[in-house]
Write a protein that holds these residues in place. Structure first.
Motif, PDB file in Angstrom:
ATOM      1  N   MET A  54       0.663  -1.063   0.165  1.00  0.00           N
ATOM      2  CA  MET A  54      -0.110   0.063  -0.123  1.00  0.00           C
ATOM      3  C   MET A  54       0.650   1.586  -0.288  1.00  0.00           C
ATOM      4  SD  MET A  54      -3.237  -1.428   2.409  1.00  0.00           S
ATOM      5  CE  MET A  54      -3.728   0.023   2.957  1.00  0.00           C
ATOM      6  N   ASP A  55       1.767   1.479   1.074  1.00  0.00           N
ATOM      7  CA  ASP A  55       2.536   2.434   0.801  1.00  0.00           C
ATOM      8  C   ASP A  55       3.714   2.618  -0.644  1.00  0.00           C
ATOM      9  OD1 ASP A  55       2.410   3.001   2.754  1.00  0.00           O
ATOM     10  OD2 ASP A  55       4.139   2.053   4.284  1.00  0.00           O
ATOM     11  N   ARG A  56       4.268   1.435  -1.144  1.00  0.00           N
ATOM     12  CA  ARG A  56       4.776   1.346  -2.012  1.00  0.00           C
ATOM     13  C   ARG A  56       3.707   2.147  -3.777  1.00  0.00           C
ATOM     14  NH1 ARG A  56       9.203   1.830  -5.009  1.00  0.00           N
ATOM     15  NH2 ARG A  56       9.305   0.715  -6.957  1.00  0.00           N
ATOM     16  N   GLN A  57       2.537   1.553  -3.648  1.00  0.00           N
ATOM     17  CA  GLN A  57       1.698   2.311  -4.035  1.00  0.00           C
ATOM     18  C   GLN A  57       0.878   3.572  -4.473  1.00  0.00           C
ATOM     19  OE1 GLN A  57      -2.896   0.768  -3.992  1.00  0.00           O
ATOM     20  NE2 GLN A  57      -2.160   0.282  -6.566  1.00  0.00           N
ATOM     21  N   VAL A  58       0.623   3.808  -3.652  1.00  0.00           N
ATOM     22  CA  VAL A  58       0.807   5.187  -2.868  1.00  0.00           C
ATOM     23  C   VAL A  58       2.098   6.442  -3.653  1.00  0.00           C
ATOM     24  CG1 VAL A  58       1.308   7.387  -1.257  1.00  0.00           C
ATOM     25  CG2 VAL A  58      -0.554   5.282  -1.000  1.00  0.00           C
ATOM     26  N   ARG A  59       3.531   5.679  -3.155  1.00  0.00           N
ATOM     27  CA  ARG A  59       4.408   6.728  -4.017  1.00  0.00           C
ATOM     28  C   ARG A  59       4.912   6.294  -5.656  1.00  0.00           C
ATOM     29  NH1 ARG A  59       9.175   3.846  -0.645  1.00  0.00           N
ATOM     30  NH2 ARG A  59       7.860   2.577  -0.597  1.00  0.00           N
ATOM     31  N   VAL A  60       4.517   5.329  -5.966  1.00  0.00           N
ATOM     32  CA  VAL A  60       4.711   4.327  -7.527  1.00  0.00           C
ATOM     33  C   VAL A  60       3.652   3.829  -8.704  1.00  0.00           C
ATOM     34  CG1 VAL A  60       7.084   4.351  -6.988  1.00  0.00           C
ATOM     35  CG2 VAL A  60       5.671   2.599  -6.677  1.00  0.00           C
ATOM     36  N   GLY A  61       2.431   3.500  -8.095  1.00  0.00           N
ATOM     37  CA  GLY A  61       1.564   2.363  -7.921  1.00  0.00           C
ATOM     38  C   GLY A  61       0.398   3.330  -9.575  1.00  0.00           C
ATOM     39  N   ASP A  63      -0.507   7.045 -12.520  1.00  0.00           N
ATOM     40  CA  ASP A  63       0.395   7.827 -13.175  1.00  0.00           C
ATOM     41  C   ASP A  63      -0.512   9.554 -13.456  1.00  0.00           C
ATOM     42  OD1 ASP A  63      -2.192   8.818 -14.734  1.00  0.00           O
ATOM     43  OD2 ASP A  63      -1.478   6.919 -16.156  1.00  0.00           O
ATOM     44  N   GLU A  64       0.343  10.636 -13.948  1.00  0.00           N
ATOM     45  CA  GLU A  64       0.363  11.352 -13.803  1.00  0.00           C
ATOM     46  C   GLU A  64      -2.067  11.813 -13.676  1.00  0.00           C
ATOM     47  OE1 GLU A  64       0.938  11.169 -17.975  1.00  0.00           O
ATOM     48  OE2 GLU A  64       1.832  10.910 -16.334  1.00  0.00           O
ATOM     49  N   ASN A  65      -2.258  11.435 -14.470  1.00  0.00           N
ATOM     50  CA  ASN A  65      -4.024  11.359 -14.083  1.00  0.00           C
ATOM     51  C   ASN A  65      -4.481  10.327 -13.259  1.00  0.00           C
ATOM     52  OD1 ASN A  65      -3.512  12.804 -16.492  1.00  0.00           O
ATOM     53  ND2 ASN A  65      -3.485  10.852 -17.746  1.00  0.00           N
ATOM     54  N   TYR A  66      -3.877   9.497 -11.931  1.00  0.00           N
ATOM     55  CA  TYR A  66      -4.369   8.752 -11.322  1.00  0.00           C
ATOM     56  C   TYR A  66      -4.880   7.531 -11.451  1.00  0.00           C
ATOM     57  CZ  TYR A  66      -3.880  13.034  -8.434  1.00  0.00           C
ATOM     58  OH  TYR A  66      -2.776  14.173  -8.473  1.00  0.00           O
ATOM     59  N   SER A  67      -4.279   7.253 -13.232  1.00  0.00           N
ATOM     60  CA  SER A  67      -4.476   5.393 -13.450  1.00  0.00           C
ATOM     61  C   SER A  67      -3.455   4.425 -12.933  1.00  0.00           C
ATOM     62  CB  SER A  67      -4.421   5.827 -14.676  1.00  0.00           C
ATOM     63  OG  SER A  67      -5.802   6.905 -15.448  1.00  0.00           O
ATOM     64  N   LEU A  68      -3.999   3.482 -12.806  1.00  0.00           N
ATOM     65  CA  LEU A  68      -2.814   2.479 -12.449  1.00  0.00           C
ATOM     66  C   LEU A  68      -1.790   2.438 -13.251  1.00  0.00           C
ATOM     67  CD1 LEU A  68      -4.777   0.071 -10.401  1.00  0.00           C
ATOM     68  CD2 LEU A  68      -3.426   1.591  -8.817  1.00  0.00           C
ATOM     69  N   THR A  69      -0.664   1.952 -12.711  1.00  0.00           N
ATOM     70  CA  THR A  69       0.670   1.852 -13.541  1.00  0.00           C
ATOM     71  C   THR A  69       0.895   0.312 -13.975  1.00  0.00           C
ATOM     72  OG1 THR A  69       2.184   1.668 -12.186  1.00  0.00           O
ATOM     73  CG2 THR A  69       2.063   4.256 -13.232  1.00  0.00           C
ATOM     74  N   ASP A  70       1.483  -0.112 -14.754  1.00  0.00           N
ATOM     75  CA  ASP A  70       1.806  -1.427 -14.677  1.00  0.00           C
ATOM     76  C   ASP A  70       2.217  -2.050 -13.393  1.00  0.00           C
ATOM     77  OD1 ASP A  70       1.063  -1.433 -17.342  1.00  0.00           O
ATOM     78  OD2 ASP A  70       2.531  -1.993 -18.018  1.00  0.00           O
ATOM     79  N   GLU A  71       2.899  -1.447 -12.529  1.00  0.00           N
ATOM     80  CA  GLU A  71       3.649  -1.402 -11.516  1.00  0.00           C
ATOM     81  C   GLU A  71       2.522  -1.147 -10.213  1.00  0.00           C
ATOM     82  OE1 GLU A  71       7.690  -0.318  -8.072  1.00  0.00           O
ATOM     83  OE2 GLU A  71       6.797   0.977 -10.713  1.00  0.00           O
ATOM     84  N   GLY A  72       1.697  -0.493 -10.373  1.00  0.00           N
ATOM     85  CA  GLY A  72       0.229   0.166  -9.304  1.00  0.00           C
ATOM     86  C   GLY A  72      -0.576  -1.427  -9.694  1.00  0.00           C
ATOM     87  N   GLN A  73      -0.142  -1.893 -10.611  1.00  0.00           N
ATOM     88  CA  GLN A  73      -1.621  -2.716 -10.784  1.00  0.00           C
ATOM     89  C   GLN A  73      -0.809  -4.172  -9.984  1.00  0.00           C
ATOM     90  OE1 GLN A  73      -4.908  -2.840 -12.369  1.00  0.00           O
ATOM     91  NE2 GLN A  73      -4.423  -4.636 -10.763  1.00  0.00           N
ATOM     92  N   ILE A  74      -0.265  -4.573 -10.549  1.00  0.00           N
ATOM     93  CA  ILE A  74       0.707  -5.573  -9.494  1.00  0.00           C
ATOM     94  C   ILE A  74       0.808  -5.437  -8.066  1.00  0.00           C
ATOM     95  CG2 ILE A  74       2.974  -6.570  -8.982  1.00  0.00           C
ATOM     96  CD1 ILE A  74       4.082  -6.390 -11.499  1.00  0.00           C
ATOM     97  N   LEU A  75       1.633  -3.980  -7.585  1.00  0.00           N
ATOM     98  CA  LEU A  75       1.314  -4.410  -6.350  1.00  0.00           C
ATOM     99  C   LEU A  75      -0.724  -3.715  -5.342  1.00  0.00           C
ATOM    100  CD1 LEU A  75       2.910  -0.990  -5.868  1.00  0.00           C
ATOM    101  CD2 LEU A  75       3.390  -2.573  -4.742  1.00  0.00           C
ATOM    102  N   ASN A  76      -1.684  -3.901  -6.822  1.00  0.00           N
ATOM    103  CA  ASN A  76      -2.986  -3.416  -6.166  1.00  0.00           C
ATOM    104  C   ASN A  76      -3.051  -5.725  -6.382  1.00  0.00           C
ATOM    105  OD1 ASN A  76      -6.078  -1.620  -5.870  1.00  0.00           O
ATOM    106  ND2 ASN A  76      -6.445  -2.797  -7.583  1.00  0.00           N
TER     107      ASN A  76
END
Length: 84
Positions: A54-61, A63-76
């Motif tokens: 959860m902490d990592r997702q807030v930092r890197v998960g 993009d600028e439009n607040y959509s999940l990135t690929d890394e954010g999806q793994i974290l999710n």
């Protein structure tokens, strides 16, 4: 508690935990079965992994439009696996 992860999820999680919470990595019992990794962890370790994700997702998960990135999806997905 047993959880099933993809190899990609497991590699991402274990690499991240080794870098930021190395004391947790020795508390994760894992076994590869076909294309999945079965892990067995205590409730405390599961909470630690979920909190890390959860902490990592807030930092890197996101993009600028607040959509999940690929890394954010793994974290999710990891958050969901360890939330149960």
């Amino acid at each position: 508690m047993k959880r099933i992860l993809s190899k990609n999820q497991y590699e991402y999680m274990s690499n991240g935990i080794k870098m930021s919470m190395p004391y947790l990595i020795n508390k994760i019992d894992s076994q590869v079965v076909n294309d999945k990794v079965i892990i067995n962890v205590s409730e405390d370790v599961a909470c630690g992994i979920r909190d890390w994700a959860m902490d990592r997702q807030v930092r890197v998960g996101f993009d600028e439009n607040y959509s999940l990135t690929d890394e954010g999806q793994i974290l999710n997905d990891l958050i969901d696996v360890f939330y149960e």
